[in-house]
Write a protein that holds these residues in place. Structure first.
Motif, PDB file in Angstrom:
ATOM      1  N   ASN A 136       0.396  -1.259  -0.365  1.00 48.44           N
ATOM      2  CA  ASN A 136      -0.392  -0.223  -0.322  1.00 48.44           C
ATOM      3  C   ASN A 136       0.743   1.253  -0.199  1.00 48.44           C
ATOM      4  OD1 ASN A 136      -1.936  -1.464  -0.331  1.00 48.44           O
ATOM      5  ND2 ASN A 136      -3.229  -1.031   2.058  1.00 48.44           N
ATOM      6  N   SER A 194      -2.233  -3.257  -2.642  1.00 46.48           N
ATOM      7  CA  SER A 194      -2.706  -4.214  -1.603  1.00 46.48           C
ATOM      8  C   SER A 194      -2.241  -5.605  -1.058  1.00 46.48           C
ATOM      9  CB  SER A 194      -4.014  -4.027  -2.084  1.00 46.48           C
ATOM     10  OG  SER A 194      -4.417  -5.198  -2.684  1.00 46.48           O
ATOM     11  N   ALA A 195      -2.591  -5.370  -0.088  1.00 48.31           N
ATOM     12  CA  ALA A 195      -1.033  -6.972  -0.426  1.00 48.31           C
ATOM     13  C   ALA A 195      -2.097  -8.261  -0.263  1.00 48.31           C
ATOM     14  CB  ALA A 195      -2.170  -7.600   1.650  1.00 48.31           C
ATOM     15  N   PHE A 196      -3.645  -7.771  -0.964  1.00 50.13           N
ATOM     16  CA  PHE A 196      -4.693  -8.591  -1.160  1.00 50.13           C
ATOM     17  C   PHE A 196      -4.380  -8.653  -2.692  1.00 50.13           C
ATOM     18  CE2 PHE A 196      -8.265 -10.188  -4.287  1.00 50.13           C
ATOM     19  CZ  PHE A 196      -8.801 -11.387  -2.937  1.00 50.13           C
ATOM     20  N   GLU A 197      -3.733  -7.646  -3.673  1.00 45.24           N
ATOM     21  CA  GLU A 197      -3.482  -7.909  -4.896  1.00 45.24           C
ATOM     22  C   GLU A 197      -1.634  -9.025  -5.020  1.00 45.24           C
ATOM     23  OE1 GLU A 197      -3.825  -4.419  -7.080  1.00 45.24           O
ATOM     24  OE2 GLU A 197      -2.207  -5.713  -8.899  1.00 45.24           O
ATOM     25  N   ALA A 199      -0.666 -10.806  -2.835  1.00 44.64           N
ATOM     26  CA  ALA A 199      -0.736 -12.395  -2.213  1.00 44.64           C
ATOM     27  C   ALA A 199      -1.276 -13.323  -4.009  1.00 44.64           C
ATOM     28  CB  ALA A 199      -1.418 -11.980  -1.636  1.00 44.64           C
TER      29      ALA A 199
END
Lengths: 115, 142, 116
Positions: C72, C97-100, C102
């Protein structure tokens, strides 16, 4: 992505749910930090978190997040479950780590909340 | 209930009381939703108030959160008896925090609280005196 | 898979160029609660987090992690940077982001496992 697809991909146990499993969830957000949920998330998204506590439910309610997934099979306490029921938040538990959970959802096309 | 006049109210917040964290902002959210205001406005108010509430809970001994709802806007004043902020400019930076480890383990204290309030408010003012307390004033317009 | 390859594929920005990227990544862990990472991250894992606090370096050393990826667009302060260099822990940055991060890394590591 439909809620039932999220449940299936994450091999999740449904703890509380008051919405249709056909419901469409638009975005995902993965974090353990609640201010970041508030800062980056959009309404109608799924929060993937390792913080299996009341705080995660309270924060999701404030941010209009509809579905919360606790990772690594972490079982919440009864107050947390009660709060998610009261706030009509769908609470799931996945046996996967946050990394794997993100990977499985991303692979099938779910994306993170746009800024 | 339609907003056709001014409504005022307040919440008392006790420092360190995590079991009640977020109750004031949740109640305010409920009031606004029942008044039929737009979801996105309610969300901004709820987020800004929640952060203000958490800051009092984390850092201060006690505090008070006052709100004034009028047809066009909401004004929120969060005032606490706390340690105060030494360097406000630094505290406003994303990711800067003086929170202790136990707070971080609760999912808070990652230095996004004040930036989050500022992001959601149309007007944001902060005054702080070290050793006395901090006052945050926010106006959020519909 | 080598950290250097992952850094290139995900366009991560090394914050600590003095620390080499020629190390093997065994997998990845996403988490922002230090106690959780201490308890559950695996040796050689790449750690994806939002935390920038200096303590993240100590956790990475203790768990023998291959690197820390801060997401981020968050920027650690100089304390964290100095500690990372002295402890030989690479810190990499991304605006994603962390989601993307990962999500993409999961696919990369999976593809690698299928080939290997």
């Amino acid at each position: 992505m439909r809620l039932k697809e999220i449940i299936r991909l994450l091999d999740a146990v449904v703890i509380t749910n008051s919405r249709d499993s056909e419901a469409e969830i638009e975005w995902a957000c993965a974090t353990d930090l609640m201010s970041d949920v508030l800062y980056y998330s959009r309404g109608n998204s799924v929060l993937i978190t390792g913080l299996a506590k009341q705080q995660a439910i309270r924060t999701s309610d404030i941010a209009d997040i509809k579905v919360v997934v606790f990772t690594r099979g972490k079982e919440p306490d009864t107050q947390t479950i009660e709060l998610s029921r009261k706030k009509k938040i769908t609470l799931l538990i996945t046996p996967y780590s946050m990394f794997t959970a993100c990977g499985k959802l991303y692979e099938k096309g779910l994306r993170c909340c746009p800024e | 209930m339609k907003i056709d006049k001014t409504y005022e109210g307040s919440f008392h917040i006790v420092g360190g009381d995590f079991s009640h964290a977020g109750e004031a902002s949740t109640e305010l959210k409920t009031i606004l939703l029942s008044a039929g205001v737009e979801d996105e406005f309610v969300r901004r108010v709820a987020i800004a108030t929640f952060e203000a509430e958490m800051n009092i809970m984390i850092y201060a001994t006690a505090g008070i959160l006052r709100y004034t709802i009028s047809p066009e806007e909401i004004r929120i004043i969060a005032e606490d008896m706390g340690p105060g902020i030494e360097n406000i400019e630094l505290a406003m930076q994303e990711g800067y925090s003086t929170a202790p480890d136990w707070v971080r383990e609760m999912g808070w204290g990652a230095g996004m609280g004040l930036p989050n309030m500022k992001k959601n408010a149309d007007t944001f003012r902060i005054d702080s005196v070290v050793g006395e307390g901090t006052k945050v004033e926010m106006i959020i317009r519909r | 898979m080598k950290l250097k390859e992952i850094t290139e594929i995900l366009s991560l920005r090394p914050l600590t160029p003095a620390v080499g990227l020629e190390r093997e990544v065994s997998g990845a862990y996403v988490g922002d609660l230090l106690s959780d990472v201490m308890a559950n991250a695996g040796e050689g894992n790449l750690w994806i987090t939002l935390q920038t606090h200096v303590n993240i370096v100590a956790v990475a050393v203790f768990k023998n992690l291959s690197a820390i990826v801060i997401v981020n667009g968050r920027m650690p302060d100089s304390d964290t940077m100095d500690k990372a260099v002295s402890e030989d822990i690479p810190i990499l940055l991304t605006g994603k982001s962390a989601f993307e991060t990962a999500g993409k890394l999961y696919q990369i590591l999976n593809a690698q496992n299928l080939q290997g």
